[in-house]
Design an enzyme around this catalytic site. Structure first.
Site, PDB file in Angstrom:
ATOM      1  N   THR A  23      -6.146  -0.929  10.551  1.00  0.00           N
ATOM      2  CA  THR A  23      -6.927  -1.966   9.888  1.00  0.00           C
ATOM      3  C   THR A  23      -8.277  -2.199  10.569  1.00  0.00           C
ATOM      4  N   ASP A  24      -9.213  -2.772   9.817  1.00  0.00           N
ATOM      5  CA  ASP A  24     -10.498  -3.146  10.413  1.00  0.00           C
ATOM      6  C   ASP A  24     -10.357  -4.346  11.357  1.00  0.00           C
ATOM      7  N   GLU A  25      -9.226  -5.062  11.271  1.00  0.00           N
ATOM      8  CA  GLU A  25      -9.077  -6.278  12.092  1.00  0.00           C
ATOM      9  C   GLU A  25      -9.032  -5.973  13.583  1.00  0.00           C
ATOM     10  N   ASN A  53      -9.779  -4.970   3.661  1.00  0.00           N
ATOM     11  CA  ASN A  53      -8.786  -5.693   2.829  1.00  0.00           C
ATOM     12  C   ASN A  53      -8.529  -4.969   1.506  1.00  0.00           C
ATOM     13  N   ALA A 110      -3.893  -7.610  17.294  1.00  0.00           N
ATOM     14  CA  ALA A 110      -3.633  -7.069  18.635  1.00  0.00           C
ATOM     15  C   ALA A 110      -2.508  -6.042  18.596  1.00  0.00           C
ATOM     16  N   TYR A 164      -1.383 -10.217  15.003  1.00  0.00           N
ATOM     17  CA  TYR A 164      -1.280  -9.038  14.118  1.00  0.00           C
ATOM     18  C   TYR A 164      -2.299  -7.974  14.533  1.00  0.00           C
ATOM     19  N   ASN A 217     -14.526 -15.790   0.721  1.00  0.00           N
ATOM     20  CA  ASN A 217     -13.256 -16.131   0.057  1.00  0.00           C
ATOM     21  C   ASN A 217     -13.487 -17.008  -1.165  1.00  0.00           C
ATOM     22  N   LYS A 249      -1.727  -4.159  16.017  1.00  0.00           N
ATOM     23  CA  LYS A 249      -2.242  -2.938  15.384  1.00  0.00           C
ATOM     24  C   LYS A 249      -3.173  -2.195  16.357  1.00  0.00           C
ATOM     25  N   GLU A 252       4.508  -5.023  10.152  1.00  0.00           N
ATOM     26  CA  GLU A 252       4.372  -6.422   9.755  1.00  0.00           C
ATOM     27  C   GLU A 252       2.882  -6.596   9.520  1.00  0.00           C
ATOM     28  N   ARG A 254      -6.995 -21.404   9.159  1.00  0.00           N
ATOM     29  CA  ARG A 254      -6.099 -20.522   9.934  1.00  0.00           C
ATOM     30  C   ARG A 254      -6.542 -20.575  11.403  1.00  0.00           C
ATOM     31  N   ILE A 286       0.844  -1.206   0.000  1.00  0.00           N
ATOM     32  CA  ILE A 286       0.000   0.000   0.000  1.00  0.00           C
ATOM     33  C   ILE A 286       0.875   1.250   0.000  1.00  0.00           C
ATOM     34  N   THR A 338       7.774  -4.219  15.618  1.00  0.00           N
ATOM     35  CA  THR A 338       7.550  -3.179  14.597  1.00  0.00           C
ATOM     36  C   THR A 338       6.243  -2.429  14.833  1.00  0.00           C
TER      37      THR A 338
HETATM   38  P1  NAD Z   1       3.294  -4.746   3.445  1.00  0.00           P
HETATM   39  O1  NAD Z   1       3.643  -5.906   4.311  1.00  0.00           O
HETATM   40  O2  NAD Z   1       3.108  -4.981   1.989  1.00  0.00           O
HETATM   41  O3  NAD Z   1       4.389  -3.601   3.600  1.00  0.00           O
HETATM   42  C1  NAD Z   1       4.889  -3.217   4.846  1.00  0.00           C
HETATM   43  C2  NAD Z   1       6.102  -2.331   4.616  1.00  0.00           C
HETATM   44  O4  NAD Z   1       6.590  -1.932   5.907  1.00  0.00           O
HETATM   45  C3  NAD Z   1       7.258  -3.048   3.912  1.00  0.00           C
HETATM   46  O5  NAD Z   1       7.822  -2.199   2.926  1.00  0.00           O
HETATM   47  C4  NAD Z   1       8.255  -3.310   5.026  1.00  0.00           C
HETATM   48  O6  NAD Z   1       9.612  -3.350   4.605  1.00  0.00           O
HETATM   49  C5  NAD Z   1       7.995  -2.112   5.930  1.00  0.00           C
HETATM   50  N1  NAD Z   1       8.427  -2.377   7.306  1.00  0.00           N
HETATM   51  C6  NAD Z   1       8.172  -3.485   8.053  1.00  0.00           C
HETATM   52  N2  NAD Z   1       8.765  -3.382   9.257  1.00  0.00           N
HETATM   53  C7  NAD Z   1       9.391  -2.175   9.283  1.00  0.00           C
HETATM   54  C8  NAD Z   1      10.157  -1.483  10.239  1.00  0.00           C
HETATM   55  N3  NAD Z   1      10.425  -2.018  11.446  1.00  0.00           N
HETATM   56  N4  NAD Z   1      10.639  -0.264   9.933  1.00  0.00           N
HETATM   57  C9  NAD Z   1      10.388   0.300   8.728  1.00  0.00           C
HETATM   58  N5  NAD Z   1       9.684  -0.320   7.761  1.00  0.00           N
HETATM   59  C10 NAD Z   1       9.184  -1.544   8.031  1.00  0.00           C
HETATM   60  O7  NAD Z   1       1.986  -4.132   4.097  1.00  0.00           O
HETATM   61  P2  NAD Z   1       0.737  -3.435   3.396  1.00  0.00           P
HETATM   62  O8  NAD Z   1      -0.252  -4.478   3.044  1.00  0.00           O
HETATM   63  O9  NAD Z   1       1.225  -2.486   2.386  1.00  0.00           O
HETATM   64  O10 NAD Z   1       0.135  -2.632   4.648  1.00  0.00           O
HETATM   65  C11 NAD Z   1       0.601  -1.315   4.950  1.00  0.00           C
HETATM   66  C12 NAD Z   1      -0.134  -0.818   6.174  1.00  0.00           C
HETATM   67  O11 NAD Z   1      -1.540  -0.819   5.952  1.00  0.00           O
HETATM   68  C13 NAD Z   1       0.084  -1.675   7.419  1.00  0.00           C
HETATM   69  O12 NAD Z   1       0.198  -0.823   8.528  1.00  0.00           O
HETATM   70  C14 NAD Z   1      -1.175  -2.523   7.523  1.00  0.00           C
HETATM   71  O13 NAD Z   1      -1.446  -2.865   8.852  1.00  0.00           O
HETATM   72  C15 NAD Z   1      -2.211  -1.564   6.963  1.00  0.00           C
HETATM   73  N6  NAD Z   1      -3.369  -2.179   6.310  1.00  0.00           N
HETATM   74  C16 NAD Z   1      -3.205  -3.125   5.347  1.00  0.00           C
HETATM   75  C17 NAD Z   1      -4.333  -3.654   4.708  1.00  0.00           C
HETATM   76  C18 NAD Z   1      -4.204  -4.683   3.621  1.00  0.00           C
HETATM   77  O14 NAD Z   1      -5.235  -5.230   3.181  1.00  0.00           O
HETATM   78  N7  NAD Z   1      -3.027  -5.001   3.113  1.00  0.00           N
HETATM   79  C19 NAD Z   1      -5.615  -3.227   5.080  1.00  0.00           C
HETATM   80  C20 NAD Z   1      -5.737  -2.256   6.102  1.00  0.00           C
HETATM   81  C21 NAD Z   1      -4.611  -1.727   6.692  1.00  0.00           C
HETATM   82  O1  DAU Z   2      -8.781  -6.559   6.868  1.00  0.00           O
HETATM   83  C1  DAU Z   2      -7.594  -5.864   6.644  1.00  0.00           C
HETATM   84  C2  DAU Z   2      -6.446  -6.844   6.660  1.00  0.00           C
HETATM   85  O2  DAU Z   2      -6.512  -7.583   5.449  1.00  0.00           O
HETATM   86  C3  DAU Z   2      -5.082  -6.164   6.786  1.00  0.00           C
HETATM   87  O3  DAU Z   2      -5.014  -5.502   8.015  1.00  0.00           O
HETATM   88  C4  DAU Z   2      -3.956  -7.200   6.691  1.00  0.00           C
HETATM   89  O4  DAU Z   2      -2.697  -6.548   6.707  1.00  0.00           O
HETATM   90  C5  DAU Z   2      -4.117  -7.945   5.383  1.00  0.00           C
HETATM   91  O5  DAU Z   2      -3.131  -8.962   5.294  1.00  0.00           O
HETATM   92  C6  DAU Z   2      -5.510  -8.550   5.270  1.00  0.00           C
HETATM   93  O6  DAU Z   2      -5.688  -9.619   6.247  1.00  0.00           O
HETATM   94  P1  DAU Z   2      -6.419 -10.992   5.872  1.00  0.00           P
HETATM   95  O7  DAU Z   2      -5.952 -12.027   6.800  1.00  0.00           O
HETATM   96  O8  DAU Z   2      -7.884 -10.789   5.720  1.00  0.00           O
HETATM   97  O9  DAU Z   2      -5.811 -11.194   4.384  1.00  0.00           O
HETATM   98  P2  DAU Z   2      -5.272 -12.490   3.633  1.00  0.00           P
HETATM   99  O10 DAU Z   2      -5.081 -12.109   2.203  1.00  0.00           O
HETATM  100  O11 DAU Z   2      -4.154 -13.154   4.337  1.00  0.00           O
HETATM  101  O12 DAU Z   2      -6.536 -13.475   3.698  1.00  0.00           O
HETATM  102  C7  DAU Z   2      -7.791 -13.102   3.171  1.00  0.00           C
HETATM  103  C8  DAU Z   2      -8.757 -14.227   3.477  1.00  0.00           C
HETATM  104  O13 DAU Z   2      -8.387 -15.364   2.680  1.00  0.00           O
HETATM  105  C9  DAU Z   2      -8.704 -14.708   4.916  1.00  0.00           C
HETATM  106  O14 DAU Z   2     -10.003 -15.088   5.335  1.00  0.00           O
HETATM  107  C10 DAU Z   2      -7.796 -15.929   4.877  1.00  0.00           C
HETATM  108  C11 DAU Z   2      -8.071 -16.492   3.492  1.00  0.00           C
HETATM  109  N1  DAU Z   2      -6.933 -17.183   2.851  1.00  0.00           N
HETATM  110  C12 DAU Z   2      -5.746 -16.549   2.779  1.00  0.00           C
HETATM  111  C13 DAU Z   2      -4.663 -17.143   2.184  1.00  0.00           C
HETATM  112  C14 DAU Z   2      -3.315 -16.457   2.124  1.00  0.00           C
HETATM  113  C15 DAU Z   2      -7.126 -18.427   2.280  1.00  0.00           C
HETATM  114  O15 DAU Z   2      -8.230 -19.000   2.305  1.00  0.00           O
HETATM  115  N2  DAU Z   2      -6.056 -19.024   1.671  1.00  0.00           N
HETATM  116  C16 DAU Z   2      -4.816 -18.447   1.628  1.00  0.00           C
HETATM  117  O16 DAU Z   2      -3.872 -19.056   1.069  1.00  0.00           O
END
Ligand code: NAD
Ligand code: DAU
Length: 361
Positions: free
Chosen positions: A132-134, A187, A160, A158, A257, A162, A82, A289, A11, A98
């Site tokens: 995050t919504d989690e 997500n 907890a 994770y 899913n 956040k 993370e 999971r 992101i 982190t």
């Molecule tokens: P990501 O795992 O793709 O990227 C995380 C980035 O943070 C990486 O570039 C990593 O190198 C960096 N990072 C990790 N530890 C670090 C540290 N100690 N110091 C500096 N940099 C560090 O994550 P993402 O999916 O892009 O999510 C970004 C943010 O958005 C997170 O805070 C996550 O909780 C939040 N978020 C993600 C989602 C989602 O669906 N992916 C949804 C809602 C909120």
């Molecule tokens: O809701 C926001 C969150 O969405 C963010 O805060 C997290 O950083 C982001 O990773 C994401 O969390 P989820 O656990 O929802 O995402 P993930 O893509 O890991 O999984 C999405 C759903 O799919 C979840 O119900 C688990 C399921 N899943 C995931 C994987 C990787 C599977 O069924 N099979 C898989 O192999």
């Protein structure tokens, strides 16, 4: 400039593209470059003087203090974390370090820096914390979506971690007046997402003829938002969000899913037909999971009414766009799958070994 922590991740890098496409103010990406970072995500701006990248761990107090002192940012957008639930189940320690200590360290440095600012710079400064919504836990099938007033009930390490970071941000605003705003988003999916997360994992596995692992019965519900819409929301919140507030971000796109995986398979059947079989034949139901949250859903009404943000993409159109992006960027996918993307760090910093990705097998 603004500081974007985690700007080389999924992101964060989309946010840098979004920001530099809309704004003139330069960006400093501060990123530890964990396995989840990919410098190639920012290669488009290699010659652009508006982007600088620093390798920094947000939990390193001295480095973070220097980051503020040397760069005098106008604001901070904090994405670094993370982020993968499965990894937090296998090893929660890094998530505590982190997501909690890292956020605390940034807040402390931001507080010192901001308290010494005067005039317009002090008024303008914002600390936008991307969460995050989690943190709200899991919904029953008939529960209304989470609002900003929903109770915090995080279930995974994770979530907890956040949630803890969100509480620290709130406390720094309440106690010290630090001008913070927190976002809680659903997500995300879109370009540059690391293929440990469901959507890119399924796209890459399906195109490689590998199994598509669906946890448990696959009836868990996630509420999907296209990453560009999330980035727009963060930009709007940075510009006009009310200090001390939290904003939920989502686009009312709840799907199981199984529905998501089937939708990807159908798109691939059309865009990249596999000879002799349908992609859905690769679906395999696997062990669930631990502590798997059943349903997330976000009510974005506050963001819509206060800041006039609206998602610009429907789920179907955005998924189509996303699948096409992964098909058109085979080189990026191949370098991520092989671990080759890590070589950039070795070349530039002379450290680290390419990591083998566990997720894409
Ligand atoms: P990501 O795992 O793709 O990227 C995380 C980035 O943070 C990486 O570039 C990593 O190198 C960096 N990072 C990790 N530890 C670090 C540290 N100690 N110091 C500096 N940099 C560090 O994550 P993402 O999916 O892009 O999510 C970004 C943010 O958005 C997170 O805070 C996550 O909780 C939040 N978020 C993600 C989602 C989602 O669906 N992916 C949804 C809602 C909120
Ligand atoms: O809701 C926001 C969150 O969405 C963010 O805060 C997290 O950083 C982001 O990773 C994401 O969390 P989820 O656990 O929802 O995402 P993930 O893509 O890991 O999984 C999405 C759903 O799919 C979840 O119900 C688990 C399921 N899943 C995931 C994987 C990787 C599977 O069924 N099979 C898989 O192999």
């Amino acid at each position: 400039m603004i500081i974007v922590t985690g700007g080389a991740g999924f992101i964060g890098s989309n946010f840098v593209h979004n920001w530099l496409g809309h704004e003139t103010e330069p960006v400093l990406v501060a990123d530890k470059f964990t396995y989840a970072a990919n410098a190639e995500n920012l290669a488009h701006f290699a010659e652009d003087p508006r982007l600088r990248i620093e390798r920094i761990d947000v939990s390193d107090r001295v480095a973070v203090e220097q980051l503020f002192a040397h760069n005098q940012p106008s604001s901070v957008v904090h994405f670094a974390a993370e982020s993968h639930v499965d990894r937090s189940i296998r090893g929660p320690a890094e998530f505590v370090k982190t997501n909690i200590i890292g956020t605390f360290t940034l807040l402390e440095a931001a507080r010192t820096f901001w308290s010494e600012l005067g005039g317009e710079a002090r008024d303008r400064f914002r600390f936008v914390h991307v969460s995050t919504d989690e943190v709200f836990g899991s919904l029953g099938p008939d529960d209304p979506p989470f609002t900003e007033r929903s109770a915090y009930e995080p279930n995974s390490p994770y979530a907890a971690s956040k949630a803890s970071s969100d509480h620290l941000v709130r406390a720094f605003h309440q106690t010290y007046g630090l001008p913070c705003v927190t976002t809680n988003c659903t997500n995300n999916f879109g370009p540059y997402q690391f293929p440990e997360k469901l959507i890119p994992l399924v796209i890459l596995n399906a195109t490689a003829g590998l199994r598509l692992p669906v946890y448990g019965d696959g009836m868990q519900v996630r509420d999907w938002v296209y990453v560009a819409d999330h980035c727009d929301a963060v930009r709007v919140i940075l510009a006009r969000g009310r200090v001390g507030e939290t904003y939920n971000i989502g686009s009312r796109s709840e799907l199981t899913n199984v529905q998501v995986v089937h939708a990807i398979c159908r798109l691939l059947d059309d865009l990249r037909p596999a000879s002799g079989r349908m992609h859905e034949e690769l679906i395999e139901f696997v062990a669930d999971r631990l502590g798997h949250d059943r349903r997330y859903a976000i009510d974005p009404a506050k963001l819509e009414s206060e800041l006039s943000w609206r998602p610009q993409h429907s789920f179907d159109a955005a998924l189509h766009k996303t699948v096409k992006w992964y098909l058109a960027n085979e080189g990026w996918c191949e370098r991520v799958r092989s671990g080759e993307y890590r070589r950039w760090m070795e070349l530039h910093y002379g450290t680290g070994q390419p990591e083998v990705l566990g997720a894409v097998t």
